[in-house]
Design a protein around this motif. Structure first.
Motif, mmCIF file in Angstrom:
data_model
loop_
_atom_site.group_PDB
_atom_site.id
_atom_site.type_symbol
_atom_site.label_atom_id
_atom_site.label_comp_id
_atom_site.label_asym_id
_atom_site.label_seq_id
_atom_site.Cartn_x
_atom_site.Cartn_y
_atom_site.Cartn_z
ATOM 1 N N ASN A 117 0.883 -1.165 0.000
ATOM 2 C CA ASN A 117 0.000 0.000 0.000
ATOM 3 C C ASN A 117 0.922 1.216 0.000
ATOM 4 O O ASN A 117 1.531 1.542 1.006
ATOM 5 C CB ASN A 117 -0.904 -0.005 1.242
ATOM 6 C CG ASN A 117 -1.598 1.322 1.464
ATOM 7 O OD1 ASN A 117 -1.295 2.040 2.407
ATOM 8 N ND2 ASN A 117 -2.511 1.660 0.598
ATOM 9 N N GLU B 46 7.054 2.874 1.302
ATOM 10 C CA GLU B 46 6.500 2.772 -0.060
ATOM 11 C C GLU B 46 5.613 3.974 -0.320
ATOM 12 O O GLU B 46 4.717 4.273 0.453
ATOM 13 C CB GLU B 46 5.713 1.464 -0.288
ATOM 14 C CG GLU B 46 4.754 1.095 0.831
ATOM 15 C CD GLU B 46 5.393 0.155 1.832
ATOM 16 O OE1 GLU B 46 6.276 -0.610 1.424
ATOM 17 O OE2 GLU B 46 5.030 0.200 3.014
ATOM 18 N N LEU C 216 4.938 -3.892 7.204
ATOM 19 C CA LEU C 216 3.994 -4.811 7.853
ATOM 20 C C LEU C 216 4.543 -5.288 9.202
ATOM 21 O O LEU C 216 5.568 -5.959 9.261
ATOM 22 C CB LEU C 216 3.750 -5.994 6.922
ATOM 23 C CG LEU C 216 2.562 -6.891 7.221
ATOM 24 C CD1 LEU C 216 1.254 -6.112 7.159
ATOM 25 C CD2 LEU C 216 2.527 -8.059 6.242
ATOM 26 N N ARG D 184 -1.876 -11.836 12.876
ATOM 27 C CA ARG D 184 -1.556 -11.956 11.445
ATOM 28 C C ARG D 184 -0.869 -13.286 11.133
ATOM 29 O O ARG D 184 -1.004 -13.812 10.033
ATOM 30 C CB ARG D 184 -0.661 -10.790 11.006
ATOM 31 C CG ARG D 184 -1.435 -9.486 10.921
ATOM 32 C CD ARG D 184 -0.539 -8.311 10.650
ATOM 33 N NE ARG D 184 -1.320 -7.081 10.560
ATOM 34 C CZ ARG D 184 -0.808 -5.869 10.543
ATOM 35 N NH1 ARG D 184 0.510 -5.716 10.619
ATOM 36 N NH2 ARG D 184 -1.585 -4.803 10.469
ATOM 37 N N GLN E 47 4.676 2.808 17.183
ATOM 38 C CA GLN E 47 3.480 3.562 16.865
ATOM 39 C C GLN E 47 3.571 4.855 17.681
ATOM 40 O O GLN E 47 3.742 4.807 18.895
ATOM 41 C CB GLN E 47 2.227 2.771 17.269
ATOM 42 C CG GLN E 47 2.022 1.505 16.444
ATOM 43 C CD GLN E 47 1.748 1.805 14.984
ATOM 44 O OE1 GLN E 47 0.936 2.656 14.658
ATOM 45 N NE2 GLN E 47 2.458 1.095 14.107
ATOM 46 N N GLN F 63 -4.913 4.634 10.048
ATOM 47 C CA GLN F 63 -5.117 4.022 8.727
ATOM 48 C C GLN F 63 -5.792 2.678 8.965
ATOM 49 O O GLN F 63 -5.346 1.870 9.793
ATOM 50 C CB GLN F 63 -3.798 3.830 7.969
ATOM 51 C CG GLN F 63 -4.070 3.259 6.571
ATOM 52 C CD GLN F 63 -2.825 3.016 5.733
ATOM 53 O OE1 GLN F 63 -1.721 2.899 6.240
ATOM 54 N NE2 GLN F 63 -3.025 2.932 4.420
ATOM 55 N N THR G 282 -4.433 -1.092 10.300
ATOM 56 C CA THR G 282 -3.045 -1.066 10.779
ATOM 57 C C THR G 282 -2.989 -1.391 12.272
ATOM 58 O O THR G 282 -4.020 -1.454 12.950
ATOM 59 C CB THR G 282 -2.428 0.328 10.560
ATOM 60 O OG1 THR G 282 -3.228 1.288 11.260
ATOM 61 C CG2 THR G 282 -2.389 0.675 9.081
ATOM 62 N N GLU H 37 7.628 -2.228 17.573
ATOM 63 C CA GLU H 37 7.155 -3.264 16.641
ATOM 64 C C GLU H 37 8.279 -3.640 15.688
ATOM 65 O O GLU H 37 9.281 -2.945 15.595
ATOM 66 C CB GLU H 37 5.993 -2.726 15.797
ATOM 67 C CG GLU H 37 4.817 -2.247 16.592
ATOM 68 C CD GLU H 37 3.683 -1.791 15.691
ATOM 69 O OE1 GLU H 37 3.943 -1.475 14.510
ATOM 70 O OE2 GLU H 37 2.552 -1.767 16.177
HETATM 71 N N1 ARG Z 1 3.033 -1.180 10.589
HETATM 72 C C1 ARG Z 1 1.655 -0.996 10.551
HETATM 73 C C2 ARG Z 1 0.948 -2.300 10.375
HETATM 74 O O1 ARG Z 1 1.521 -3.258 10.035
HETATM 75 C C3 ARG Z 1 1.226 -0.058 9.470
HETATM 76 C C4 ARG Z 1 1.620 -0.456 8.122
HETATM 77 C C5 ARG Z 1 1.010 0.401 7.067
HETATM 78 N N2 ARG Z 1 1.628 0.164 5.845
HETATM 79 C C6 ARG Z 1 1.324 0.718 4.685
HETATM 80 N N3 ARG Z 1 2.018 0.398 3.636
HETATM 81 N N4 ARG Z 1 0.338 1.575 4.593
HETATM 82 O O2 ARG Z 1 -0.215 -2.369 10.580
#
Ligand code: ARG
Length: 317
Positions: A105, A112, A164, A170, A185, A209, A212, A274
């Motif tokens: 994403n 990214e 990620l 997960r 975070q 977001q 997340t 994390e």
């Molecule tokens: N590290 C967080 C997660 O794994 C946020 C990752 C959001 N990554 C992105 N490409 N938007 O949930």
């Protein structure tokens, strides 16, 4: 070309036996006058005989013969076609075997994000380096963040590289490689906000977001009203506009977003640490092993540090 002899024969036979004489004459005449035609006629008779023979073969036999020939031709065509199809499928499979599809994403700088039309960032460069180690071509698929894990677990993509975070939840849906980055975070608020740390978020409007770990943290906060955005930056903008009180988001993108926005700050007090890793489908142990090997060599060669340093300035760390 009738010779005197012929006349003689004609004359003599005429007197004795008219019919016989005429026949002899005609026979000789024909021999003499139409020798070529006569030969041709003989060949013609051959064809006629053949025609006769053919005519005697029952229609049903003809029918069966024709059907048999048609079946043979059809089979031959089918064989050729299958050969071609098989080749095409083989080529397609070879092509697929050569491409490494990355689900991400691209709303997450510096990992990214878009630079013009192109998706770039730390994760992209890591994926490219891994693909190179594997002798494969990288293909990036940009999608909503909450589609990234399903894309990989369903086999639509080979690897998930999206900043990620490794979580136990997960891990139920996909495997993680060894980790390649650490993150926290953090909380973004307006510069003049009374919020000073996670404890002050109780009962507040918090932007995240969607899907997340920030989203997870926020939903654990007592009485908090969680606003889920498709893009992290949208949550940041909403804070800037005073629509929400704070954003919970990963530390590196937080720095980038705050630098781009105005009147915002990142709180020093953050949530727990994390780790980022590459996600791979549960049943794809072979790829997991290969990617781990590639990651290891990138770490040992210093290439990974090089990639990170290209995007994250040492003084910003
Ligand atoms: N590290 C967080 C997660 O794994 C946020 C990752 C959001 N990554 C992105 N490409 N938007 O949930």
């Amino acid at each position: 070309n009738i010779t005197e002899d012929d006349h003689l024969v004609l004359l003599t036979t005429c007197t004795s036996d008219m019919t016989n004489g005429r026949n002899i004459l005609v026979g000789r005449l024909t021999d003499q006058i139409y020798p070529e035609k006569e030969k041709a006629k003989n060949v013609g008779t051959g064809i006629d005989e053949l025609k006769n023979a053919v005519g005697k073969v029952p229609v049903i036999v003809w029918f069966i013969l024709i059907v048999l020939v048609l079946i043979l031709i059809a089979r031959q065509i089918e064989k050729k076609r299958n050969k071609k199809k098989g080749k095409k499928e083989e080529e397609k499979k070879a092509e697929e075997d050569k491409t490494l599809v990355m689900a991400t994403n691209a709303e997450f700088p510096p990992y990214e994000y878009y630079e013009g039309e192109e998706v770039v960032g730390i994760d992209v460069d890591i994926a490219k380096a891994v693909a190179e180690e594997l002798g494969m071509e990288l293909k990036i698929e940009d999608m909503a963040f909450d589609s990234v894990i399903p894309a990989v677990s369903s086999g639509k993509a080979d690897i998930a590289l999206a900043g990620l975070t490794v979580t136990d939840e997960r891990k139920e849906n996909l495997n993680f490689t060894d980790t390649y980055a650490k993150a926290t975070q953090v909380i973004i608020v307006k510069e003049d906000s009374a919020i000073a740390g996670p404890d002050d978020l109780e009962g507040k409007k918090i932007g995240v977001q969607l899907g997340t770990t920030g989203d997870l943290y926020a939903s654990d906060i007592k009485d908090a009203e969680v606003e889920q955005y498709n893009k992290g930056f949208e949550a940041v903008q909403a804070t800037m506009q005073g629509k929400i009180d704070a954003v919970i988001i990963d530390s590196e993108p937080a720095k980038e977003f705050v630098a781009e926005a105005e009147g915002l700050k990142i709180l020093d007090e953050a949530f727990t640490e994390e780790e980022y890793a590459i996600g791979i489908a549960k049943d794809n142990d072979e790829l997991l092993e290969k990617v781990n090997k590639a990651l290891k060599s990138l770490k040992e060669s210093g290439k990974l540090d090089e990639i990170v340093a290209e995007y994250i300035k040492a003084d910003a760390e």
